[in-house]
Scaffold this active site. Structure first.
Site, PDB file in Angstrom:
ATOM      1  N   GLU A  30      35.374 -77.843   3.770  1.00  0.00           N
ATOM      2  CA  GLU A  30      35.834 -78.745   2.718  1.00  0.00           C
ATOM      3  C   GLU A  30      37.345 -78.753   2.820  1.00  0.00           C
ATOM      4  O   GLU A  30      38.002 -77.771   2.471  1.00  0.00           O
ATOM      5  CB  GLU A  30      35.330 -78.258   1.362  1.00  0.00           C
ATOM      6  CG  GLU A  30      35.325 -79.364   0.328  1.00  0.00           C
ATOM      7  CD  GLU A  30      36.474 -79.238  -0.630  1.00  0.00           C
ATOM      8  OE1 GLU A  30      37.486 -79.953  -0.423  1.00  0.00           O
ATOM      9  OE2 GLU A  30      36.373 -78.441  -1.566  1.00  0.00           O
ATOM     10  N   CYS A  55      41.787 -80.687  -4.173  1.00  0.00           N
ATOM     11  CA  CYS A  55      41.547 -81.492  -2.964  1.00  0.00           C
ATOM     12  C   CYS A  55      41.034 -82.876  -3.328  1.00  0.00           C
ATOM     13  O   CYS A  55      41.275 -83.825  -2.595  1.00  0.00           O
ATOM     14  CB  CYS A  55      40.622 -80.783  -1.991  1.00  0.00           C
ATOM     15  SG  CYS A  55      39.522 -79.644  -2.771  1.00  0.00           S
ATOM     16  N   GLU A 113      48.389 -85.547   2.448  1.00  0.00           N
ATOM     17  CA  GLU A 113      48.066 -84.823   1.216  1.00  0.00           C
ATOM     18  C   GLU A 113      49.310 -84.064   0.741  1.00  0.00           C
ATOM     19  O   GLU A 113      49.881 -83.277   1.487  1.00  0.00           O
ATOM     20  CB  GLU A 113      46.924 -83.851   1.484  1.00  0.00           C
ATOM     21  CG  GLU A 113      46.454 -83.159   0.236  1.00  0.00           C
ATOM     22  CD  GLU A 113      45.204 -82.311   0.478  1.00  0.00           C
ATOM     23  OE1 GLU A 113      45.192 -81.545   1.462  1.00  0.00           O
ATOM     24  OE2 GLU A 113      44.266 -82.423  -0.316  1.00  0.00           O
ATOM     25  N   LYS A 115      36.911 -63.684   1.694  1.00  0.00           N
ATOM     26  CA  LYS A 115      38.356 -63.480   1.902  1.00  0.00           C
ATOM     27  C   LYS A 115      39.062 -64.430   0.936  1.00  0.00           C
ATOM     28  O   LYS A 115      39.187 -65.624   1.197  1.00  0.00           O
ATOM     29  CB  LYS A 115      38.708 -63.799   3.352  1.00  0.00           C
ATOM     30  CG  LYS A 115      39.907 -63.059   3.912  1.00  0.00           C
ATOM     31  CD  LYS A 115      41.204 -63.318   3.208  1.00  0.00           C
ATOM     32  CE  LYS A 115      41.838 -64.633   3.628  1.00  0.00           C
ATOM     33  NZ  LYS A 115      43.071 -64.927   2.837  1.00  0.00           N
TER      34      LYS A 115
HETATM   35  P1  ADP Z   1      46.545 -73.858   1.822  1.00  0.00           P
HETATM   36  O1  ADP Z   1      47.350 -74.670   2.779  1.00  0.00           O
HETATM   37  O2  ADP Z   1      45.959 -74.599   0.704  1.00  0.00           O
HETATM   38  O3  ADP Z   1      47.146 -72.530   1.444  1.00  0.00           O
HETATM   39  P2  ADP Z   1      44.997 -72.714   3.872  1.00  0.00           P
HETATM   40  O4  ADP Z   1      44.067 -73.536   4.646  1.00  0.00           O
HETATM   41  O5  ADP Z   1      46.256 -72.239   4.501  1.00  0.00           O
HETATM   42  O6  ADP Z   1      45.250 -73.535   2.582  1.00  0.00           O
HETATM   43  O7  ADP Z   1      44.289 -71.435   3.251  1.00  0.00           O
HETATM   44  C1  ADP Z   1      42.997 -71.413   2.739  1.00  0.00           C
HETATM   45  C2  ADP Z   1      42.388 -70.052   3.046  1.00  0.00           C
HETATM   46  O8  ADP Z   1      42.340 -69.904   4.454  1.00  0.00           O
HETATM   47  C3  ADP Z   1      43.165 -68.858   2.522  1.00  0.00           C
HETATM   48  O9  ADP Z   1      42.256 -67.845   2.132  1.00  0.00           O
HETATM   49  C4  ADP Z   1      43.963 -68.439   3.736  1.00  0.00           C
HETATM   50  O10 ADP Z   1      44.351 -67.081   3.711  1.00  0.00           O
HETATM   51  C5  ADP Z   1      42.971 -68.680   4.837  1.00  0.00           C
HETATM   52  N1  ADP Z   1      43.560 -68.845   6.172  1.00  0.00           N
HETATM   53  C6  ADP Z   1      44.797 -69.304   6.492  1.00  0.00           C
HETATM   54  N2  ADP Z   1      44.984 -69.284   7.829  1.00  0.00           N
HETATM   55  C7  ADP Z   1      43.827 -68.830   8.382  1.00  0.00           C
HETATM   56  C8  ADP Z   1      43.372 -68.601   9.719  1.00  0.00           C
HETATM   57  N3  ADP Z   1      44.154 -68.826  10.773  1.00  0.00           N
HETATM   58  N4  ADP Z   1      42.115 -68.145   9.885  1.00  0.00           N
HETATM   59  C9  ADP Z   1      41.299 -67.920   8.836  1.00  0.00           C
HETATM   60  N5  ADP Z   1      41.678 -68.099   7.564  1.00  0.00           N
HETATM   61  C10 ADP Z   1      42.914 -68.551   7.320  1.00  0.00           C
END
Ligand code: ADP
Length: 478
Positions: free
Chosen positions: A249, A283, A381, A174
């Site tokens: 990570e 990161c 961060e 994903k």
């Molecule tokens: P950032 O804050 O750097 O955008 P996220 O942790 O929000 O990082 O996103 C990293 C990945 O996790 C992306 O592919 C995002 O779509 C996915 N993601 C965000 N929310 C969820 C969730 N509730 N469950 C699973 N995947 C998620």
């Protein structure tokens, strides 16, 4: 340029969402729509996981040397098309072209490295005396889910999917909603090379709609996630439901520690790289400069001078740094600069959009001095080109400040005193320590966090343990 139409990639087919919904993908350098991508949800995830499940026995039982050959060929294909991949990555994420190209070549390197591991990750024989023969088998987990962020879109797929496939797992990826293009370009190459259907599947979409159902799916046997601490926590909870292993990570607030015996200009050059690379959206960025009192003036002078020379511009013009990935990210970074000023930090440089950039999510290299270790800008961060400068007096104090955050991803130390360097390396709570060169290491070196930066190790040989489980076989022979 025409707008791309992106679908999911499931079972070696290009298919739209069951819902037929789509979402827009934006070029952060121009704010223009560059693609329409399928907006996946639980129904699409279901199809992808089923596809990966069907493929698993086929791929697991493919001879390791054949898996190896396919993965190696994939690395070679990426190298041949590195320019095209770099262009896609640049317009999708805002990365400067040259940087994007390096990341694409590094993706090829992951594939080559793990192709080499596919037929070499041996088990053990364990001495139990004359009555038994005992050995271990290293078996794949099954279907692995890879939830990927936007800051290194293809590179992180290489980093986790390559070892997963090398060990005989099948994968559902994903990608981040901001940057789905290269995950699908990779699928095109895999299709051409003859990877069996279902070995690599991609579901595009938003985190809550597509990522969450993937992390909850009972047909997923392991999850690799890179992203924020908040989402990491959600992933771990979801994995707990079916007792599935996770590799997390998460964030960082990594220090670069400069002692007064270091060369100030070299320290400044390393700091520029540590904090501005990828516009600070890394990161493992060195976002806290801990500098010893006696050398501070010389380091800051060189640092400000070098920071002024950093060229900020659209990704395709190949500047030193491109825009932030999105307006949301821009607002967040700007917000932190304001918080820093309110907390009493002194703005030495930058702090806003460069005057000449009207469109695009550009942010100038920013330095905040007089930062106290407990300020929010020293603890949280930011994920942008914003450096917090903290002064220290003694080695003990440096270590205490360096370790005094919830994160523990990496740490840099600049010193010519070998004893001090090694004492710091021991004392630092971080998964990687860089001595005299920030980001030293490569695809071969294990990477991952202490504390809330996560657990599990990616890269290098260590990553193979994430994608295998050990079975012990004990045989009575008399
Ligand atoms: P950032 O804050 O750097 O955008 P996220 O942790 O929000 O990082 O996103 C990293 C990945 O996790 C992306 O592919 C995002 O779509 C996915 N993601 C965000 N929310 C969820 C969730 N509730 N469950 C699973 N995947 C998620």
């Amino acid at each position: 340029m025409s707008i791309l139409e992106l679908t999911h990639f499931i079972d070696n087919h290009w298919i739209p969402s069951v819902s037929e919904e789509r979402f827009a993908v934006i070029d952060p350098s121009t704010e223009e729509v560059i693609a329409w991508a399928a907006r996946g949800d639980a129904q699409d995830v279901e199809r992808a996981v089923q596809s990966a499940r069907r493929a698993f026995p086929v791929w697991r039982d493919t001879k390791p040397r054949e898996r190896s050959a396919l993965l190696y060929a994939l690395g070679q294909s990426i190298r041949k098309q590195a320019d095209d991949f770099a262009r896609w990555e640049a317009i999708d994420s805002g990365k400067p072209l040259a940087r994007a190209r390096r990341e694409i070549l590094s993706t090829a390197r992951y594939l080559e490295f793990y192709a080499g591991a596919a037929d070499k990750f041996y088990g053990d024989t364990i001495p139990l005396g004359p009555d038994y023969v005992d050995f271990t088998l290293r078996e794949p987990l099954g279907v692995t889910a890879h939830i990927v962020p936007w800051n290194f879109p293809l590179n992180m797929i290489g980093r986790s999917v390559a070892p997963a496939l090398a060990m005989g797992n099948t994968a559902v990826v994903k990608p981040a909603e901001q940057t789905p293009i290269t995950a699908l370009k990779l699928a095109e190459l895999m299709l051409e090379l003859g990877f069996p259907p279902g070995v690599y599947n991609v579901v595009t979409g938003y985190g809550e709609e597509a990522g969450a159902p993937l992390s909850r799916h009972p047909g997923v046997d392991g999850i690799t996630f890179t992203g924020s601490v908040e989402v990491g926590r959600l992933i771990m909870r979801a994995a707990a439901e079916h007792i599935r292993p996770v590799v997390l990570e998460l964030g960082g607030k990594s220090p670069i520690i400069v002692f007064d015996d270091a060369d100030p200009d070299h320290a400044a050059a390393e700091t520029v790289k540590a904090i501005y690379s990828n516009t600070g959206q890394v990161c493992s960025a060195g976002s806290r400069l801990l500098v010893q009192e006696g050398i501070k003036e010389a380091v800051l002078e060189a640092l400000v001078e070098r920071s002024r020379q950093v060229r900020v511009g659209p990704a395709l013009e190949d500047p030193d740094i491109g825009p932030l990935v999105s307006d949301e990210q821009y607002q967040r970074v700007q917000g932190y600069v304001e918080i820093g000023k309110q907390e009493g930090a002194r703005l030495l440089l930058g702090g806003q959009r460069p005057a000449e950039r009207e469109r695009g999510f550009f942010f100038s290299p920013t330095i905040l001095d007089d930062v106290h270790p407990q300020m929010r800008i020293a603890q949280e961060e930011i994920f942008g080109p914003v450096l917090a400068v903290i002064t220290f007096r003694t080695e003990e104090e440096a270590l205490e400040i360096a370790n005094g955050v919830q994160y523990g991803l990496v740490a840099g130390v600049m010193t010519n005193d070998i004893g001090r360097a090694l004492r710091m390396a021991r004392g630092l709570q971080a998964g990687q320590v860089f001595i005299n060169e920030y980001f030293a290491g490569g695809e071969e070196t294990p990477f991952g966090g202490y504390k809330q930066s996560g657990f599990g190790r990616e890269k290098g040989w260590e990553a193979l343990y994430n994608y295998t489980q050990v079975k012990n076989v004990a045989i009575r022979i008399r």
